[in-house]
Each structure stands twice: as structure tokens, then as C-alpha cells.
Design a protein around this motif. Structure first.
Motif, PDB file in Angstrom:
ATOM      1  N   ALA A   1       0.835  -1.205   0.000  1.00 47.50           N
ATOM      2  CA  ALA A   1       0.000   0.000   0.000  1.00 47.50           C
ATOM      3  C   ALA A   1       0.867   1.252   0.000  1.00 47.50           C
ATOM      4  O   ALA A   1       0.864   1.987  -0.966  1.00 47.50           O
ATOM      5  N   ALA A   2       1.644   1.494   1.068  1.00 48.58           N
ATOM      6  CA  ALA A   2       2.431   2.728   1.146  1.00 48.58           C
ATOM      7  C   ALA A   2       3.821   2.567   0.531  1.00 48.58           C
ATOM      8  O   ALA A   2       4.362   3.508  -0.035  1.00 48.58           O
ATOM      9  N   TYR A   3       4.439   1.391   0.672  1.00 51.58           N
ATOM     10  CA  TYR A   3       5.805   1.140   0.177  1.00 51.58           C
ATOM     11  C   TYR A   3       6.762   2.253   0.623  1.00 51.58           C
ATOM     12  O   TYR A   3       7.477   2.837  -0.167  1.00 51.58           O
ATOM     13  N   ASP A   4       6.777   2.490   1.934  1.00 53.93           N
ATOM     14  CA  ASP A   4       7.598   3.579   2.449  1.00 53.93           C
ATOM     15  C   ASP A   4       8.361   3.213   3.722  1.00 53.93           C
ATOM     16  O   ASP A   4       8.799   4.091   4.463  1.00 53.93           O
ATOM     17  N   ASP A   5       8.545   1.916   3.974  1.00 50.78           N
ATOM     18  CA  ASP A   5       9.198   1.520   5.224  1.00 50.78           C
ATOM     19  C   ASP A   5      10.722   1.484   5.128  1.00 50.78           C
ATOM     20  O   ASP A   5      11.404   1.277   6.117  1.00 50.78           O
ATOM     21  N   TYR A   6      11.279   1.715   3.935  1.00 49.33           N
ATOM     22  CA  TYR A   6      12.740   1.807   3.813  1.00 49.33           C
ATOM     23  C   TYR A   6      13.177   3.273   3.772  1.00 49.33           C
ATOM     24  O   TYR A   6      13.962   3.715   4.586  1.00 49.33           O
ATOM     25  N   LEU A   7      12.684   4.030   2.830  1.00 48.26           N
ATOM     26  CA  LEU A   7      12.908   5.479   2.760  1.00 48.26           C
ATOM     27  C   LEU A   7      11.543   6.125   2.567  1.00 48.26           C
ATOM     28  O   LEU A   7      10.809   5.765   1.654  1.00 48.26           O
ATOM     29  N   ASN A   8      11.210   7.100   3.415  1.00 47.67           N
ATOM     30  CA  ASN A   8       9.866   7.654   3.410  1.00 47.67           C
ATOM     31  C   ASN A   8       9.870   9.130   3.018  1.00 47.67           C
ATOM     32  O   ASN A   8      10.494   9.955   3.682  1.00 47.67           O
ATOM     33  N   SER A   9       9.188   9.441   1.934  1.00 44.99           N
ATOM     34  CA  SER A   9       8.944  10.819   1.490  1.00 44.99           C
ATOM     35  C   SER A   9      10.215  11.661   1.415  1.00 44.99           C
ATOM     36  O   SER A   9      10.336  12.713   2.044  1.00 44.99           O
ATOM     37  N   VAL A  10      11.164  11.203   0.615  1.00 46.29           N
ATOM     38  CA  VAL A  10      12.437  11.895   0.441  1.00 46.29           C
ATOM     39  C   VAL A  10      12.369  12.773  -0.812  1.00 46.29           C
ATOM     40  O   VAL A  10      11.907  12.328  -1.861  1.00 46.29           O
TER      41      VAL A  10
END
Length: 128
Positions: free
Chosen positions: A66-75
Motif C-alpha cells: 500500500a504505502a511502500y515507504d518503510d525503507y525510505l519515506n517521502s524523500v
């Protein structure tokens, strides 16, 4: 034979990612019986035309569906020319480990307003 275990290596390269368009692009699927530890990603700008660019692309990387943001988030990735490479990783932080069949993706959350901005993304890590 490709070396993909017991060493940090390039696991995947995905080209043609339009950094102007909000979208999710699959970079790698963890093979059956393995887990993935990502060490870093490299974003290479393969095509760029400024056109008075004022908005930078904002992207996330990860394997949490869903979000695919647990490695790098909103960079925010500032790119002002073709042939630019940006390396990004988690330093001094807990790194997610991705189970078999997990899809590791890049998500363009805010598109660049350049006339043209196309990325290639290299995924580096290792399998356990």
C-alpha cells in the motif's frame, strides 16, 4: 551465474521511471525461500529537460504493501541535470527485512514539474 547471496550486490535495475508521474513501480520481488536486506538504492537520471523546474520529485521506497515507504519515506530528490546519480540508504537505523514474495517498490508521491525527468533505479542488498 549471478552472485546474489553472501555479498552486497546489485539485485535489480529498473529503467524508464517517469519522475513526473505519481505512481508505484516494482523494483524487486524476493525469491521463494529467501529474505531480502536492502543496503541502498541509486537513482540515476537518464533523461532531463528542466523547463523551468520548481517542484522536485518526492519518492518513497519499501516493501510494506500500500504505502511502500518503510525503507525510505517521502524523500525529496533534487535533480537538475541528466547523468546525475543519487545514492540513498538508511544509516544508523533499523533496516526492514523483507520476506519471500515481498515486492520492493519505489513510489513517486509528488511528481517533478520538469519538462522531462526519467529515472533508472539500482537496488543493492543481499539475500539470506
Amino acid at each position: 551465474m549471478q552472485l546474489k547471496e553472501n555479498a552486497v550486490t546489485r539485485l535489480a535495475t529498473v529503467t524508464g521511471i517517469d519522475a513526473k508521474t505519481v505512481a508505484s513501480t516494482e523494483l524487486y520481488v524476493v525469491p521463494t525461500g529467501k529474505t531480502l536486506v536492502v543496503s541502498h538504492v541509486v537513482i540515476r537520471c537518464t533523461s532531463f529537460t528542466s523547463g523551468g523546474k520548481s517542484t522536485q520529485a518526492i519518492a518513497s521506497f519499501g516493501g510494506n504493501s500500500a504505502a511502500y515507504d518503510d525503507y525510505l519515506n517521502s524523500v525529496t530528490y533534487t535533480i537538475a541535470a541528466a547523468s546525475v546519480a543519487i545514492t540513498d540508504s538508511l544509516l544508523d537505523a533499523a533496516v526492514p527485512v523483507y520476506a519471500a514474495a515481498a515486492s520492493f517498490r519505489v513510489v513517486i508521491e509528488t511528481g517533478s514539474d520538469a519538462t522531462t525527468e526519467t529515472w533508472a533505479v539500482d537496488l543493492f542488498g543481499y539475500l539470506v
